[in-house]
Write a protein that holds these residues in place. Sequence first.
Motif, mmCIF file in Angstrom:
data_model
loop_
_atom_site.group_PDB
_atom_site.id
_atom_site.type_symbol
_atom_site.label_atom_id
_atom_site.label_comp_id
_atom_site.label_asym_id
_atom_site.label_seq_id
_atom_site.Cartn_x
_atom_site.Cartn_y
_atom_site.Cartn_z
ATOM 1 N N UNK A 104 0.867 -1.193 0.000
ATOM 2 C CA UNK A 104 0.000 0.000 0.000
ATOM 3 C C UNK A 104 0.894 1.231 0.000
ATOM 4 N N UNK A 105 0.724 2.081 -1.002
ATOM 5 C CA UNK A 105 1.564 3.294 -1.044
ATOM 6 C C UNK A 105 0.903 4.444 -0.300
ATOM 7 N N UNK A 106 -0.337 4.691 -0.637
ATOM 8 C CA UNK A 106 -1.086 5.764 0.018
ATOM 9 C C UNK A 106 -2.539 5.317 0.154
ATOM 10 N N UNK A 107 -3.333 6.161 0.760
ATOM 11 C CA UNK A 107 -4.747 5.835 0.886
ATOM 12 C C UNK A 107 -5.487 7.035 1.444
ATOM 13 N N UNK A 108 -6.806 6.943 1.459
ATOM 14 C CA UNK A 108 -7.587 8.028 2.056
ATOM 15 C C UNK A 108 -8.878 7.462 2.628
ATOM 16 N N UNK A 109 -9.439 8.204 3.579
ATOM 17 C CA UNK A 109 -10.696 7.808 4.205
ATOM 18 C C UNK A 109 -11.674 8.969 4.104
ATOM 19 N N UNK A 110 -12.896 8.683 3.734
ATOM 20 C CA UNK A 110 -13.905 9.741 3.604
ATOM 21 C C UNK A 110 -15.191 9.350 4.307
ATOM 22 N N UNK A 111 -16.031 10.345 4.551
ATOM 23 C CA UNK A 111 -17.292 10.094 5.247
ATOM 24 C C UNK A 111 -18.475 10.409 4.348
ATOM 25 N N UNK A 112 -19.379 9.458 4.234
ATOM 26 C CA UNK A 112 -20.605 9.702 3.456
ATOM 27 C C UNK A 112 -21.623 10.403 4.352
ATOM 28 N N UNK A 158 -28.644 6.743 -1.031
ATOM 29 C CA UNK A 158 -27.711 7.846 -1.308
ATOM 30 C C UNK A 158 -28.470 9.077 -1.795
ATOM 31 N N UNK A 159 -29.788 9.103 -1.587
ATOM 32 C CA UNK A 159 -30.582 10.225 -2.096
ATOM 33 C C UNK A 159 -30.233 11.519 -1.342
ATOM 34 N N UNK A 160 -30.642 12.644 -1.929
ATOM 35 C CA UNK A 160 -30.423 13.915 -1.249
ATOM 36 C C UNK A 160 -31.747 14.463 -0.748
ATOM 37 N N UNK A 170 -36.976 26.627 10.982
ATOM 38 C CA UNK A 170 -37.854 27.761 11.309
ATOM 39 C C UNK A 170 -37.175 29.098 11.047
ATOM 40 N N UNK A 171 -35.850 29.109 11.211
ATOM 41 C CA UNK A 171 -35.105 30.363 11.011
ATOM 42 C C UNK A 171 -34.902 30.670 9.530
ATOM 43 N N UNK A 172 -35.282 29.724 8.676
ATOM 44 C CA UNK A 172 -35.100 29.932 7.234
ATOM 45 C C UNK A 172 -33.809 29.316 6.703
ATOM 46 N N UNK A 173 -32.989 28.726 7.597
ATOM 47 C CA UNK A 173 -31.756 28.078 7.127
ATOM 48 C C UNK A 173 -32.122 26.885 6.243
ATOM 49 N N UNK A 174 -31.525 26.870 5.045
ATOM 50 C CA UNK A 174 -31.812 25.777 4.100
ATOM 51 C C UNK A 174 -30.649 24.804 4.149
ATOM 52 N N UNK A 175 -30.941 23.546 4.474
ATOM 53 C CA UNK A 175 -29.877 22.539 4.548
ATOM 54 C C UNK A 175 -30.065 21.542 3.422
ATOM 55 N N UNK A 176 -28.976 21.247 2.700
ATOM 56 C CA UNK A 176 -29.027 20.188 1.689
ATOM 57 C C UNK A 176 -28.102 19.091 2.181
ATOM 58 N N UNK A 177 -28.615 17.871 2.216
ATOM 59 C CA UNK A 177 -27.800 16.770 2.740
ATOM 60 C C UNK A 177 -27.950 15.547 1.854
ATOM 61 N N UNK A 178 -26.968 14.644 1.965
ATOM 62 C CA UNK A 178 -26.990 13.396 1.184
ATOM 63 C C UNK A 178 -26.514 13.632 -0.232
ATOM 64 N N UNK A 179 -26.901 12.741 -1.119
ATOM 65 C CA UNK A 179 -26.577 12.905 -2.539
ATOM 66 C C UNK A 179 -25.223 12.345 -2.918
ATOM 67 N N UNK A 180 -24.851 12.610 -4.178
ATOM 68 C CA UNK A 180 -23.597 12.096 -4.725
ATOM 69 C C UNK A 180 -22.887 13.200 -5.496
ATOM 70 N N UNK A 181 -21.575 13.013 -5.619
ATOM 71 C CA UNK A 181 -20.772 13.917 -6.432
ATOM 72 C C UNK A 181 -21.419 14.086 -7.824
#
Length: 557
Positions: free
Chosen positions: A334-342, A357-359, A365-376
């Motif tokens: 193993x030369x290199x590697x990486x770890x990511x979080x879905x 994997x849907x978004x 209530x404050x109007x903050x819009x959150x987008x979560x999930x999905x794919x590249x």
Amino acid sequence: MNGMFSARNRGSVLRAMEGETFDLLVVGGGITGAGIALDAQTRGFRTALFEMHDFAFGTSSRSTKLVHGGLRYLKQFEVKMVAEVGRERAVVYENGPHVTSPEGMMLPIYREGTLGRWTTSVALAIYDRLAGVRPGERRRMLTAEETLEKLPFLKRNGLLGSGYYVEYRTDDARLTIEVIKKAVEAGARAVNYVKAERFILEGGKVAGVEATDMLTGREHRIRARKVVNAAGPWADTLRKIDGSPKGSTLRLTKGIHLVFDRSRFPLKHAVYFDHSDGRMIFAIPRGCKTYVGTTDTDYDGDIAHPRMTKADQAYLLAAVNGMFPGLRLTEHDIETGWAGLRPLIAEAGKSPSEVSRRDEVFVSESGLITIAGGKLTGYRKMAETVVDRVARQLAKEGIRIAPCRTRHLPVSGGDVGGSAGFPSFVERKVHEGVKLGLSAVEAEALARFYGSNVDRLYRLADELRQEAGGAPMPLPVLMRLAYAIEEECAATPTDFFLRRTGWMLFDLPAVMRYKDAVIESMARRLDWTENEKQRHAADLQQAVEEATVAVGRESAH
Ligand SMILES: Cc1cc2nc3c(=O)[nH]c(=O)nc-3n(C[C@H](O)[C@H](O)[C@H](O)COP(=O)(O)OP(=O)(O)OC[C@H]3O[C@@H](n4cnc5c(N)ncnc54)[C@H](O)[C@@H]3O)c2cc1C
């Protein structure tokens, strides 16, 4: 870009932003935030984006680096998602053929495997149909002999043949940066190393953020009519600051990848194969390397620095050695590697691999819009959905709405005549590069990597030639570095080696060869104090360790 995306000008850009009210402020500079900023700015919204680390620091530099429809989700009958995301592949490719390219993928079929010849053929045909695959790229079924011709090291025992189809390979961090650059070219303001700490509230509604410049410690107040939380795995953290969640929105699962030299893992074609537990694993050739991934395990540790464990490594090594028994790969290979979080949308009672994997968009209530999930892969469509929503809200405040414009909009560097025009574009640029004194190989590498922005690097050649003469860095490396600082907001050596060039993962010797010269050159260009220089050098060392020695170390929570 008038210096708006130069690392030298971060401070002045930030100060100028304090005097404005933006229509939209995006928190998070991964692919999701990048796509939203581009979509919004090109519709005419005054748009800003903050990223608390470097752009693409999070999941968007740690994926499998494929633009794909997610064939395996067909098994889970996620037909709508496969159709939507699959169709986006061609859009992403056409808008940036310098950063995304077709990759032939083999799906081996075994007597004892989970998919038979007939089911594979039908599944791939459905995939072709759903994803609107071009005629030349539709699936073909290969015999065992044809399969072994393409993959001579594959396990022979029980091999019945394979399905051959086309996916797209990308560089996730570069795709993200090209999208952000395009947004900045269109007039957006985007600054890295700025952390949104708190929300400005007016009449109970979010009206901007209070943020800290993580490189200088200065505080800034930036006002905006709407704020989007595109913080990926950190989305819940921001929602907590906003006081919005009723329980967790996200479920984080970790996925790791391992990189081998092509001499130890010689692979001519990408392969998508079954592990013994039924999970699917990718092995993908990339330049002189082959990388393998991924795992899928629940995670609750440090979000910024997920680490791979011995068990993660052993899992992937077992998968590869099972499918390519002659290679006998060990952890020493193993030369290199990486770890990511879905950042997956939480669904009770499902195993990590079963979670969709849907978004999804949440408005608090404050109007903050959150987008979560999905794919590249689906970033552009996700952005369209979010900005449509913002547009509807802003329309109520009398702000004009324009339709989405990104479907046929090349990302930065993508003005190369589409995928069909790219080969002749590269040919022309090689010619021009040779005239500037580069070798044909150097010029081709630059043209393929930077697309139409190669002109901007070429323009730097003359002024850099003198510096290169005395520096332990060849001209093309110096051109890449100067361009990364001046036009891609690379603010640290790690930004350059990990997310602007990808060398940390796929060409470690280049990092070792040029790191001292790069640190010196950045210190000069960015006016670092001795302390800052030492700090950035130490950060680079830590990043190298994370990509190499940290392989095998347990996660430090
Ligand atoms: C192992 C793995 C393999 C994958 N493979 C693929 C694949 O091959 N193809 C595919 O299409 N998808 C793939 N995905 C999914 C894809 O990578 C993600 O969906 C996508 O990258 C998420 O992007 P994001 O912008 O939402 O999150 P991120 O990239 O994590 O971006 C969020 C950003 O927000 C920033 N941020 C957080 N809080 C703040 C704050 N307070 N202020 C400012 N900034 C903040 C973070 O620093 C971070 O950079 C994979 C995912 C994983 C984990």
